[in-house]
Design a protein around this motif. Structure first.
Motif, PDB file in Angstrom:
ATOM      1  N   GLY A  89       0.156  -3.803   8.326  1.00  6.33           N
ATOM      2  CA  GLY A  89      -0.988  -3.421   8.483  1.00  6.33           C
ATOM      3  C   GLY A  89      -1.754  -2.346   7.671  1.00  6.33           C
ATOM      4  N   ARG A  90      -1.030  -1.925   6.715  1.00 10.70           N
ATOM      5  CA  ARG A  90      -1.738  -0.854   6.021  1.00 10.70           C
ATOM      6  C   ARG A  90      -2.446  -1.256   4.663  1.00 10.70           C
ATOM      7  N   GLU A  91      -3.519  -0.850   4.448  1.00  9.03           N
ATOM      8  CA  GLU A  91      -4.264  -1.071   3.449  1.00  9.03           C
ATOM      9  C   GLU A  91      -3.771  -0.214   2.191  1.00  9.03           C
ATOM     10  N   THR A  92      -3.799  -1.095   0.903  1.00  4.30           N
ATOM     11  CA  THR A  92      -3.575  -0.418  -0.366  1.00  4.30           C
ATOM     12  C   THR A  92      -4.471  -0.562  -1.271  1.00  4.30           C
ATOM     13  N   PHE A  93      -4.231   0.656  -2.313  1.00  3.29           N
ATOM     14  CA  PHE A  93      -5.314   0.574  -3.317  1.00  3.29           C
ATOM     15  C   PHE A  93      -4.459   0.797  -4.592  1.00  3.29           C
ATOM     16  N   THR A  94      -4.707  -0.101  -5.684  1.00 12.06           N
ATOM     17  CA  THR A  94      -3.937  -0.139  -7.012  1.00 12.06           C
ATOM     18  C   THR A  94      -4.602   0.204  -8.137  1.00 12.06           C
ATOM     19  N   ILE A  95      -4.010   1.162  -9.025  1.00 12.95           N
ATOM     20  CA  ILE A  95      -4.674   1.439 -10.452  1.00 12.95           C
ATOM     21  C   ILE A  95      -3.393   1.030 -11.189  1.00 12.95           C
ATOM     22  N   THR A  96      -3.522   1.089 -12.340  1.00 17.59           N
ATOM     23  CA  THR A  96      -2.761   1.190 -13.608  1.00 17.59           C
ATOM     24  C   THR A  96      -3.059   2.224 -14.492  1.00 17.59           C
ATOM     25  N   ASN A  97      -2.084   2.954 -14.756  1.00 17.76           N
ATOM     26  CA  ASN A  97      -1.954   4.276 -15.519  1.00 17.76           C
ATOM     27  C   ASN A  97      -0.934   4.416 -16.469  1.00 17.76           C
ATOM     28  N   ASP A  98      -1.157   4.541 -17.711  1.00 22.13           N
ATOM     29  CA  ASP A  98       0.032   4.667 -18.563  1.00 22.13           C
ATOM     30  C   ASP A  98       1.161   3.637 -18.542  1.00 22.13           C
TER      31      ASP A  98
END
Length: 120
Positions: A89-98
């Motif tokens: 039930g947790r929301e996630t936020f994704t980025i790509t870095n290096d």
């Protein structure tokens, strides 16, 4: 030098929910403290496969930070763990870095986690 452990605060009565997050979602294993530390009272310790630990402390004034976080490198296990996080039930936020994928989610106590692995 290597990181030994982090100590995270949880609200009073928050240990059970946080334990499920650490064990069922992230894959930590509960560990028993040695007799010296056990004399100080109840402790809640969890260990990753590499030996690093997460310790929990109940804090009636717990106020999670919006920026401070715990980051763990999950390698090829990132996608299965993300699935577990989202199923919980947790929301996630994704980025790509290096060249690495960094997925952010909060645990039941509101603490921010950064889950790191290869790009998708």
């Amino acid at each position: 030098m290597r990181l030994d452990h982090v100590n995270l605060c949880v609200p009073e009565d928050g240990v059970a929910d946080e334990t499920r997050w650490l064990v069922d979602v992230l894959g930590y294993t509960p560990v028993q403290p040695g007799p010296e530390i056990a004399r100080l009272g109840t402790v809640h310790w969890f260990e990753a496969d590499d030996g690093t630990q997460v310790h929990l402390t109940e804090d009636p004034a717990h106020h999670p930070s919006t920026r401070a976080h715990t980051a763990i490198d999950l390698g090829d296990q990132l996608d299965p763990v993300i699935a577990q996080v989202e199923a919980s039930g947790r929301e996630t936020f994704t980025i790509t870095n290096d060249g690495r994928r960094q997925v952010f989610a909060t645990d039941p106590a509101g603490n921010l986690w950064e889950l790191i692995g290869p790009p998708s």
